[in-house]
Motif scaffolding. Structure first.
Motif, PDB file in Angstrom:
ATOM      1  N   ASP A   1       0.826  -1.211   0.000  1.00 56.32           N
ATOM      2  CA  ASP A   1       0.000   0.000   0.000  1.00 56.32           C
ATOM      3  C   ASP A   1       0.860   1.261   0.000  1.00 56.32           C
ATOM      4  O   ASP A   1       0.524   2.251  -0.648  1.00 56.32           O
ATOM      5  CB  ASP A   1      -0.975   0.001   1.187  1.00 56.32           C
ATOM      6  N   GLY A   2       2.000   1.219   0.690  1.00 58.75           N
ATOM      7  CA  GLY A   2       2.887   2.381   0.667  1.00 58.75           C
ATOM      8  C   GLY A   2       3.484   2.572  -0.710  1.00 58.75           C
ATOM      9  O   GLY A   2       3.566   3.692  -1.225  1.00 58.75           O
TER      10      GLY A   2
ATOM     11  N   HIS B   1      -0.799  -5.477  -1.864  1.00 56.94           N
ATOM     12  CA  HIS B   1      -0.778  -6.141  -0.558  1.00 56.94           C
ATOM     13  C   HIS B   1      -1.026  -5.042   0.479  1.00 56.94           C
ATOM     14  O   HIS B   1      -0.103  -4.370   0.931  1.00 56.94           O
ATOM     15  CB  HIS B   1       0.581  -6.794  -0.308  1.00 56.94           C
ATOM     16  N   ASN B   2      -2.275  -4.851   0.835  1.00 51.10           N
ATOM     17  CA  ASN B   2      -2.659  -3.702   1.656  1.00 51.10           C
ATOM     18  C   ASN B   2      -2.755  -4.099   3.122  1.00 51.10           C
ATOM     19  O   ASN B   2      -3.772  -4.613   3.572  1.00 51.10           O
ATOM     20  CB  ASN B   2      -3.998  -3.164   1.130  1.00 51.10           C
ATOM     21  N   ASN B   3      -1.661  -3.847   3.867  1.00 53.01           N
ATOM     22  CA  ASN B   3      -1.670  -4.185   5.300  1.00 53.01           C
ATOM     23  C   ASN B   3      -1.757  -2.941   6.181  1.00 53.01           C
ATOM     24  O   ASN B   3      -1.614  -3.019   7.394  1.00 53.01           O
ATOM     25  CB  ASN B   3      -0.448  -5.042   5.675  1.00 53.01           C
ATOM     26  N   GLN B   4      -1.958  -1.794   5.542  1.00 51.79           N
ATOM     27  CA  GLN B   4      -2.186  -0.525   6.255  1.00 51.79           C
ATOM     28  C   GLN B   4      -1.021  -0.095   7.151  1.00 51.79           C
ATOM     29  O   GLN B   4      -1.214   0.621   8.127  1.00 51.79           O
ATOM     30  CB  GLN B   4      -3.491  -0.594   7.057  1.00 51.79           C
ATOM     31  N   VAL B   5       0.184  -0.553   6.766  1.00 53.29           N
ATOM     32  CA  VAL B   5       1.366  -0.173   7.544  1.00 53.29           C
ATOM     33  C   VAL B   5       2.608  -0.407   6.677  1.00 53.29           C
ATOM     34  O   VAL B   5       2.560  -1.212   5.741  1.00 53.29           O
ATOM     35  CB  VAL B   5       1.442  -1.005   8.856  1.00 53.29           C
ATOM     36  N   TYR B   6       3.693   0.327   6.971  1.00 53.73           N
ATOM     37  CA  TYR B   6       4.977   0.000   6.325  1.00 53.73           C
ATOM     38  C   TYR B   6       5.616  -1.107   7.163  1.00 53.73           C
ATOM     39  O   TYR B   6       6.043  -0.852   8.288  1.00 53.73           O
ATOM     40  CB  TYR B   6       5.892   1.229   6.274  1.00 53.73           C
ATOM     41  N   GLY B   7       5.633  -2.331   6.623  1.00 52.92           N
ATOM     42  CA  GLY B   7       6.130  -3.478   7.387  1.00 52.92           C
ATOM     43  C   GLY B   7       7.636  -3.646   7.300  1.00 52.92           C
ATOM     44  O   GLY B   7       8.308  -3.835   8.323  1.00 52.92           O
ATOM     45  N   LEU B   8       8.183  -3.536   6.086  1.00 50.00           N
ATOM     46  CA  LEU B   8       9.614  -3.809   5.885  1.00 50.00           C
ATOM     47  C   LEU B   8      10.487  -2.855   6.697  1.00 50.00           C
ATOM     48  O   LEU B   8      11.539  -3.233   7.206  1.00 50.00           O
ATOM     49  CB  LEU B   8       9.958  -3.699   4.391  1.00 50.00           C
ATOM     50  N   THR B   9      10.024  -1.624   6.849  1.00 48.50           N
ATOM     51  CA  THR B   9      10.807  -0.621   7.586  1.00 48.50           C
ATOM     52  C   THR B   9      10.430  -0.588   9.067  1.00 48.50           C
ATOM     53  O   THR B   9      10.670   0.394   9.765  1.00 48.50           O
ATOM     54  CB  THR B   9      10.624   0.776   6.950  1.00 48.50           C
TER      55      THR B   9
ATOM     56  N   THR C   1       3.331   4.552   9.671  1.00 47.71           N
ATOM     57  CA  THR C   1       2.024   4.824   9.077  1.00 47.71           C
ATOM     58  C   THR C   1       2.096   4.800   7.552  1.00 47.71           C
ATOM     59  O   THR C   1       3.034   5.338   6.959  1.00 47.71           O
ATOM     60  CB  THR C   1       1.561   6.213   9.568  1.00 47.71           C
ATOM     61  N   SER C   2       1.111   4.188   6.932  1.00 49.00           N
ATOM     62  CA  SER C   2       1.063   4.127   5.467  1.00 49.00           C
ATOM     63  C   SER C   2      -0.145   4.930   4.977  1.00 49.00           C
ATOM     64  O   SER C   2      -0.952   5.388   5.784  1.00 49.00           O
ATOM     65  CB  SER C   2       0.965   2.663   5.013  1.00 49.00           C
ATOM     66  N   PRO C   3      -0.296   5.080   3.654  1.00 47.04           N
ATOM     67  CA  PRO C   3      -1.425   5.886   3.155  1.00 47.04           C
ATOM     68  C   PRO C   3      -2.794   5.306   3.486  1.00 47.04           C
ATOM     69  O   PRO C   3      -3.786   6.027   3.438  1.00 47.04           O
ATOM     70  CB  PRO C   3      -1.211   5.893   1.631  1.00 47.04           C
ATOM     71  N   THR C   4      -2.864   4.013   3.788  1.00 48.91           N
ATOM     72  CA  THR C   4      -4.175   3.424   4.088  1.00 48.91           C
ATOM     73  C   THR C   4      -4.398   3.199   5.588  1.00 48.91           C
ATOM     74  O   THR C   4      -5.412   2.613   5.981  1.00 48.91           O
ATOM     75  CB  THR C   4      -4.371   2.091   3.325  1.00 48.91           C
ATOM     76  N   SER C   5      -3.452   3.635   6.414  1.00 47.38           N
ATOM     77  CA  SER C   5      -3.648   3.498   7.876  1.00 47.38           C
ATOM     78  C   SER C   5      -4.887   4.286   8.306  1.00 47.38           C
ATOM     79  O   SER C   5      -5.113   5.402   7.842  1.00 47.38           O
ATOM     80  CB  SER C   5      -2.440   4.062   8.634  1.00 47.38           C
ATOM     81  N   SER C   6      -5.648   3.699   9.199  1.00 54.13           N
ATOM     82  CA  SER C   6      -6.878   4.371   9.676  1.00 54.13           C
ATOM     83  C   SER C   6      -6.535   5.533  10.597  1.00 54.13           C
ATOM     84  O   SER C   6      -5.473   5.545  11.233  1.00 54.13           O
ATOM     85  CB  SER C   6      -7.748   3.374  10.446  1.00 54.13           C
ATOM     86  N   ARG C   7      -7.447   6.473  10.683  1.00 52.68           N
ATOM     87  CA  ARG C   7      -7.273   7.588  11.623  1.00 52.68           C
ATOM     88  C   ARG C   7      -7.130   7.052  13.047  1.00 52.68           C
ATOM     89  O   ARG C   7      -7.824   6.121  13.440  1.00 52.68           O
ATOM     90  CB  ARG C   7      -8.477   8.522  11.551  1.00 52.68           C
ATOM     91  N   GLY C   8      -6.203   7.598  13.778  1.00 52.90           N
ATOM     92  CA  GLY C   8      -6.002   7.182  15.165  1.00 52.90           C
ATOM     93  C   GLY C   8      -4.992   6.056  15.319  1.00 52.90           C
ATOM     94  O   GLY C   8      -4.573   5.749  16.436  1.00 52.90           O
TER      95      GLY C   8
END
Ligand code: SF4
Length: 285
Positions: A92-93, A118-126, A130-137
């Motif tokens: 997603d990032g 592969h949209n996991n709503q977070v930058y995993g490798l790093t 926060t990624s562009p699809t992370s939810s508010r909060g």
């Protein structure tokens, strides 16, 4: 149906145990097998991120692109040889942040490419930002007090930008995801499959348990994927219920079919024996 082992390299994935990438890997092999694709006719482009390691796990032609640049590479490959099945895959990032410009223009261009996010709503490798699809909060190392921006809605964005095949899958439903991949690859035009992919290490909110109570299938729920307005409404359904499946699908001419230079013959098959390459190069000196 082919044996899906022919799409494996023999290298077992190094993803964290339980990572949603395993479901995507297995579903995609299953889709290739069902479509009886010859590995020699598949070209996969991977972005940077945990999903990018897939370049080592799929037996086919492949390329590990720069961050956010999967779609330009896929575009070049497809223009050079539109007899290949071109599949781009990234996070997603990679796709909705760094590469979002390419995402928008690929949608409106409608080359025959399948794009799996592969949209996991977070930058995993790093290690968890926060990624562009992370939810508010959502709290991460980069937003310790919680995200204050609205997340990107890839389904709504894809509808807005003229996408011709827009779907969402869930990596916890491997058979359902494989079915969506089959339809996406069969679609003649650009196909987006946004895959909800739990990151068991860095996203403790959008877990398998969280999705289990929310995810449902559009198929069988009366959704008409030819109706753009209906698709758009479904694109904004997120929370207690999360739809998966094909949101929107339409047949439209592809970019390749409308480009006279390659409409009939792939670029790599053009006869260039009479072309004086030295003369062309000299024009640039
Ligand atoms: Fe999967 Fe997350 Fe581990 Fe990356 S960090 S391999 S996305 S579980």
């Amino acid at each position: 149906m082919m044996d899906k082992k022919i799409y494996e390299t023999g290298v077992f994935p190094t993803w964290c145990p339980g990572c949603g990438n395993f479901g995507i890997w297995n579903a995609l092999k299953r889709a290739y097998a069902e479509l009886e694709l010859n590995p020699k006719n598949i070209f996969m482009v991977f972005g940077i991120g945990c999903s990018g390691n897939g370049v080592n796990f799929f037996n086919c032609y492949s390329f590990h692109a720069l961050h956010g640049r999967t779609l330009p590479v896929a575009t070049g490959a497809r223009l050079a040889n539109h007899e290949l099945n071109v599949i781009a895959a990234g996070g997603d990032g990679d796709g909705y942040g760094i590469g979002v410009g390419h995402f928008i223009h690929s949608l409106r261009r409608n080359l025959n490419i399948t794009y799996i996010v592969h949209n996991n709503q977070v930058y995993g490798l790093t290690t968890g930002q926060t990624s562009p699809t992370s939810s508010r909060g959502f709290k991460t190392k980069s937003t310790p007090t919680g995200v204050i921006e609205q997340p990107v809605n890839p389904i709504a964005l894809a509808i807005d930008c003229g996408g011709t095949f827009i779907a969402r899958g869930y990596s916890g439903d491997m058979p359902g995801l494989a079915k969506i991949f089959v339809e996406a690859i069969k679609h003649v035009g650009f196909s987006l499959v946004d895959v909800l992919q739990p990151c068991v290490t860095w996203n403790k909110v959008n877990t398998y348990a969280w999705y289990k109570d929310r995810v449902y299938k559009l198929e069988g729920a009366g959704h008409d994927f030819t109706n753009k307005d209906e698709a758009y409404k479904k694109a904004w359904e997120w929370g207690e219920k999360i739809p998966t499946g094909i949101f929107y699908k339409v047949e439209q001419p592809t970019y390749e079919s409308e480009l006279p230079q390659i409409a009939k013959t792939p670029l790599f098959k053009h006869d260039i024996s009479s072309v004086n390459i030295a003369e062309i190069l000299n024009e640039f000196y």
